[in-house]
Design a protein around this motif. Structure first.
Motif, short mmCIF file in Angstrom:
data_model
loop_
_atom_site.label_atom_id
_atom_site.label_comp_id
_atom_site.label_asym_id
_atom_site.label_seq_id
_atom_site.Cartn_x
_atom_site.Cartn_y
_atom_site.Cartn_z
N UNK A 32 -1.75 30.08 -20.80
CA UNK A 32 -1.85 30.09 -22.27
C UNK A 32 -0.64 29.42 -22.89
N UNK A 33 0.57 29.77 -22.37
CA UNK A 33 1.80 29.17 -22.90
C UNK A 33 1.81 27.66 -22.69
N UNK A 34 1.38 27.21 -21.49
CA UNK A 34 1.36 25.78 -21.19
C UNK A 34 0.45 25.04 -22.15
N UNK A 35 -0.70 25.63 -22.46
CA UNK A 35 -1.63 25.00 -23.39
C UNK A 35 -0.98 24.81 -24.76
N UNK A 36 -0.31 25.85 -25.26
CA UNK A 36 0.35 25.78 -26.57
C UNK A 36 1.48 24.75 -26.55
N UNK A 37 2.29 24.77 -25.49
CA UNK A 37 3.44 23.86 -25.40
C UNK A 37 2.98 22.41 -25.28
N UNK A 38 1.95 22.17 -24.48
CA UNK A 38 1.46 20.79 -24.33
C UNK A 38 0.96 20.24 -25.66
N UNK A 110 4.66 17.14 -19.11
CA UNK A 110 3.48 17.89 -18.65
C UNK A 110 3.58 18.17 -17.15
N UNK A 111 4.03 17.18 -16.39
CA UNK A 111 4.20 17.36 -14.95
C UNK A 111 5.22 18.46 -14.64
N UNK A 112 6.25 18.56 -15.46
CA UNK A 112 7.26 19.60 -15.28
C UNK A 112 6.66 20.99 -15.50
N UNK A 113 5.81 21.12 -16.51
CA UNK A 113 5.14 22.40 -16.75
C UNK A 113 4.28 22.81 -15.56
N UNK A 114 3.57 21.84 -15.00
CA UNK A 114 2.73 22.12 -13.84
C UNK A 114 3.60 22.50 -12.64
N UNK A 115 4.71 21.81 -12.49
CA UNK A 115 5.60 22.05 -11.35
C UNK A 115 6.20 23.45 -11.37
N UNK A 116 6.42 23.99 -12.56
CA UNK A 116 7.06 25.31 -12.69
C UNK A 116 6.10 26.47 -12.43
N UNK A 117 4.85 26.19 -12.13
CA UNK A 117 3.92 27.27 -11.81
C UNK A 117 4.34 27.96 -10.52
N UNK A 118 4.81 27.18 -9.56
CA UNK A 118 5.20 27.74 -8.27
C UNK A 118 6.71 27.81 -8.14
N UNK A 119 7.18 28.64 -7.23
CA UNK A 119 8.61 28.77 -6.95
C UNK A 119 8.84 28.62 -5.46
N UNK A 120 9.63 27.64 -4.99
CA UNK A 120 10.22 26.60 -5.83
C UNK A 120 9.20 25.50 -6.13
N UNK A 238 11.46 33.82 -14.73
CA UNK A 238 12.37 32.67 -14.73
C UNK A 238 11.61 31.35 -14.79
N UNK A 239 10.39 31.32 -14.30
CA UNK A 239 9.61 30.08 -14.34
C UNK A 239 9.24 29.70 -15.77
N UNK A 240 8.95 30.69 -16.60
CA UNK A 240 8.64 30.42 -18.00
C UNK A 240 9.88 29.92 -18.73
N UNK A 241 11.02 30.54 -18.46
CA UNK A 241 12.27 30.12 -19.10
C UNK A 241 12.62 28.70 -18.70
N UNK A 242 12.47 28.39 -17.42
CA UNK A 242 12.77 27.04 -16.94
C UNK A 242 11.85 26.02 -17.57
N UNK A 243 10.59 26.38 -17.73
CA UNK A 243 9.62 25.46 -18.34
C UNK A 243 9.98 25.17 -19.80
N UNK A 244 10.30 26.21 -20.56
CA UNK A 244 10.65 26.03 -21.98
C UNK A 244 11.93 25.21 -22.13
N UNK A 245 12.93 25.51 -21.30
CA UNK A 245 14.19 24.76 -21.36
C UNK A 245 13.97 23.29 -21.00
N UNK A 246 13.12 23.03 -20.02
CA UNK A 246 12.83 21.65 -19.62
C UNK A 246 12.14 20.89 -20.75
#
Length: 276
Positions: A32-38, A110-120, A238-246
């Protein structure tokens, strides 16, 4: 959404003692967050493209008028050749930014948002490489633009100085790379001091004012991403925080595109009008 993710993972996961439930909650919130951010990031990138288009349109309107002034001052050959050359190079530059640089930044975000779904993330190094490639592409375009345009003024004593200072500014005009404003202000003051007529000064001020509101809006969008990431860090994954900061970083990269185009157009005006 970030608070819901925190509550879902901390409380429901504890209640059911099931890690999979927590991960499911994360993925639901993250999607949901990715959809809003994109959607918001796409709007910012489209706004930057419109800003570049407006700057380019202003240049297409101003250059013939300024060329006429140069020709009227007795520099017929220089005014004719430089106006055509500036129009061609400026249009090529805008095309590169509009169809390659800015869409590339958007796609990489957008690729960064997708990348942050998994860790690492599995694409972290690829994203860093592509981000560096886009950044240095902007620098290269700006330096080549300033250098080639300076070759049109080999007969003037100040051409080398102006070219050197402008190249320093445009190569440092990418906000995400550090101390850009000091060199930019220094160059702007020097270029402004070389103007010998009110028309040239008015043109430079007009271009600066045109970019002022877009710069403020894009910078504000970047700060919203950064501040949101900072405030939500204690309660969110932490994945959400990293995505927003990116996304804040990529928005600043879009801002750098406006800075670069703006400085190149101002440099064009200076080179053309100091022929009079």
């Amino acid at each position: 959404m970030v608070i819901w993710n925190f509550l879902f993972k901390k409380y429901l996961t504890t209640s059911f003692n099931n890690k999979e439930i927590g991960e499911l909650g994360f993925y639901i919130c993250y999607l949901v967050m990715v959809t809003i951010v994109i959607i918001s990031f796409k709007e910012v990138s489209e706004y930057v493209i419109r800003t570049v288009d407006r700057l380019a349109y202003s240049m297409r309107v101003m250059v013939p008028v300024f060329a006429t002034l140069v020709i009227a001052s007795g520099h017929i050959t220089r005014g004719t050749l430089m106006s055509g050359f500036i129009m061609t190079v400026a249009q090529l530059t805008v095309t590169l930014f509009k169809y390659f640089i800015i869409p590339g930044i958007t796609a990489l975000g957008v690729l960064t948002l997708i990348n942050n779904i998994s860790t690492p993330g599995m694409l972290t190094h690829l994203i860093k490489f592509l981000k560096s490639l886009l950044t240095y592409s902007m620098r290269t375009i700006a330096v080549l633009f300033a250098t080639v345009l300076s070759l049109q003024r080999l007969g003037t004593a100040e051409a080398g100085v102006i070219a050197g200072k402008t190249a320093k500014a445009v190569t440092g005009a990418v906000p995400v790379l550090g101390n850009a404003m000091e060199g930019a202000v220094e160059t702007a003051l020097y270029l402004f001091s070389t103007l010998k007529n009110g028309i040239a000064a008015t043109a430079v001020i007009f271009l600066l004012i045109m970019a002022l509101v877009p710069v403020i809006r894009v910078f504000t969008a970047a700060m919203i991403y950064k501040v949101t990431a900072a405030l939500c860090e204690p309660i969110s994954d932490s994945r959400i925080i990293k995505a927003l900061s990116s996304m804040g970083d990529f928005t600043m990269l879009l801002l750098s595109a406006i800075f670069t185009v703006e400085f190149m157009f101002i440099f064009s005006v200076i080179i053309l009008l100091t022929s009079t």
